[in-house]
Scaffold this motif. Structure first.
Motif, PDB file in Angstrom:
ATOM      1  N   HIS A 116       0.834  -1.208   0.000  1.00 55.96           N
ATOM      2  CA  HIS A 116       0.000   0.000   0.000  1.00 55.96           C
ATOM      3  C   HIS A 116       0.865   1.253   0.000  1.00 55.96           C
ATOM      4  CE1 HIS A 116       1.066  -0.530   4.232  1.00 55.96           C
ATOM      5  NE2 HIS A 116       0.829   0.773   4.390  1.00 55.96           N
ATOM      6  N   ASP A 118       0.774   4.963   1.994  1.00 51.67           N
ATOM      7  CA  ASP A 118       0.098   5.485   3.186  1.00 51.67           C
ATOM      8  C   ASP A 118      -0.930   6.562   2.833  1.00 51.67           C
ATOM      9  OD1 ASP A 118       1.428   3.835   4.956  1.00 51.67           O
ATOM     10  OD2 ASP A 118       3.057   5.269   5.308  1.00 51.67           O
ATOM     11  N   HIS A 265       4.686  -0.018   0.004  1.00 54.66           N
ATOM     12  CA  HIS A 265       5.421  -0.779   1.019  1.00 54.66           C
ATOM     13  C   HIS A 265       4.465  -1.749   1.703  1.00 54.66           C
ATOM     14  CE1 HIS A 265       3.643   2.628   3.115  1.00 54.66           C
ATOM     15  NE2 HIS A 265       3.589   1.866   4.188  1.00 54.66           N
ATOM     16  N   ARG A 280       5.682   5.956  13.691  1.00 55.57           N
ATOM     17  CA  ARG A 280       5.685   6.642  12.397  1.00 55.57           C
ATOM     18  C   ARG A 280       5.234   8.091  12.504  1.00 55.57           C
ATOM     19  NH1 ARG A 280       1.534   4.700   7.995  1.00 55.57           N
ATOM     20  NH2 ARG A 280       0.543   6.696   8.399  1.00 55.57           N
TER      21      ARG A 280
HETATM   22 FE   LIG Z   1       2.030   1.945   5.684  1.00 56.72          FE
END
Ligand SMILES: [Fe+2]
Length: 296
Positions: A116, A118, A265, A280
């Protein structure tokens, strides 16, 4: 010593050396890292034991933090382990204990093991994401990245012409449905109504075209759903061949930053009885630019 970027052997990613990102960095370092992001789309920084505050301070050198409220029942603010500005990608609950494998928060996290980009389910998908490895399990848990520029370039002229003007619909619901997590509330379904993005996007800094694929993409405007899903599945298979993929093997203190506008990723499996604590920070992006490159 100043920041420099060296290509990683056999991979499209780069490694940044000569910079300590636990401390404020100057304009020259920011420019060097940004140039490295434009060239490589994934940069690795080793031995950077960041606090959350330091990670946020480093990330905002490159833009503004993404800031969306998540629908309350996925995880209420008071149930969060970390403060605002940083997202918890660990397998820990707010008390620091490993969460139950039957927890629906965990179900949402499992969806990240599909390829996917983000926030592709947002009207303005993410620019950069930066993931800091704090506690790394003894086995598995790699993060894999696929170069969507190279994947686009490798398509033949017929495929490029076919996809040039296609528009996809993205929703978090599509990616969760793909792993059999369909127990969503009406509020969640409403919060994740599909958004539309071009399948081929142009990078605002480099001008390069890339495939804007993501597990969140579940429909193509004007196509039947089964035809669209099969086509997106085929394109994803093409785009994630080993030659386009860099697999990051984590060490504690690594920070990996990637450009969601040029890569996909996925997270890889690990032993759920071990702690994985990765955090993140995410930068807000702009709505994708439609690629206007001439088709040969
Ligand atoms: Fe992600």
């Amino acid at each position: 010593m100043s920041a420099s970027i060296r290509p990683m052997r056999g991979a499209f990613a780069g490694e940044v050396v000569g910079v300590d990102i636990t401390k404020p960095i100057g304009a020259a370092e920011v420019a060097a890292i940004e140039a490295g992001m434009n060239a490589h789309a994934v940069l690795v920084f080793r031995d950077q034991p960041l606090t959350d505050e330091q990670q946020i301070a480093f990330t905002v050198n490159f833009g503004e933090l993404e800031n969306y409220p998540s629908p309350g029942h996925i995880r209420r603010r008071e149930d969060h382990r970390l403060g605002p500005g940083i997202a918890d990608f660990s397998n820990l609950d707010r008390h620091g204990k490993i969460m139950s494998a039957a927890d629906r928060v965990w179900f949402f996290k499992l969806g990240d093991r599909l390829w996917h980009s983000d926030s592709s389910f947002r009207p303005a998908p993410a620019k950069y994401s930066a993931l800091s490895g704090r506690v790394i399990p003894s086995w598995g848990a790699n993060t894999e990245f696929a170069d969507m520029r190279a994947a686009y370039d490798a398509l033949d002229a017929r495929a490029k012409a076919e996809i040039a003007n296609l528009i996809c619909e993205h929703s978090l619901i599509f990616s969760r449905e793909a792993i059999g997590f369909v127990d969503l509330t009406a509020e969640e379904i409403a919060a994740f109504a599909p958004v539309r993005h071009p399948l081929v996007r142009r990078h605002p800094a480099t001008g390069r075209s890339s495939l804007f694929l993501s597990a969140h993409a579940g429909a193509i405007v004007g196509w039947t759903v089964p035809e669209a899903r099969m086509f997106l599945r085929d394109l994803t298979e093409h785009a994630t061949q080993r030659e386009f993929v860099y697999s990051h093997v984590w060490k504690p203190g690594d920070l990996v930053m990637w450009d969601n506008r040029a890569t996909m990723h996925r997270a890889r499996r690990f032993d759920h009885s071990e702690v994985r604590d990765v955090r993140r920070t995410t930068l807000a992006g702009d709505p994708p630019l439609v690629a206007t490159a001439h088709i040969a």
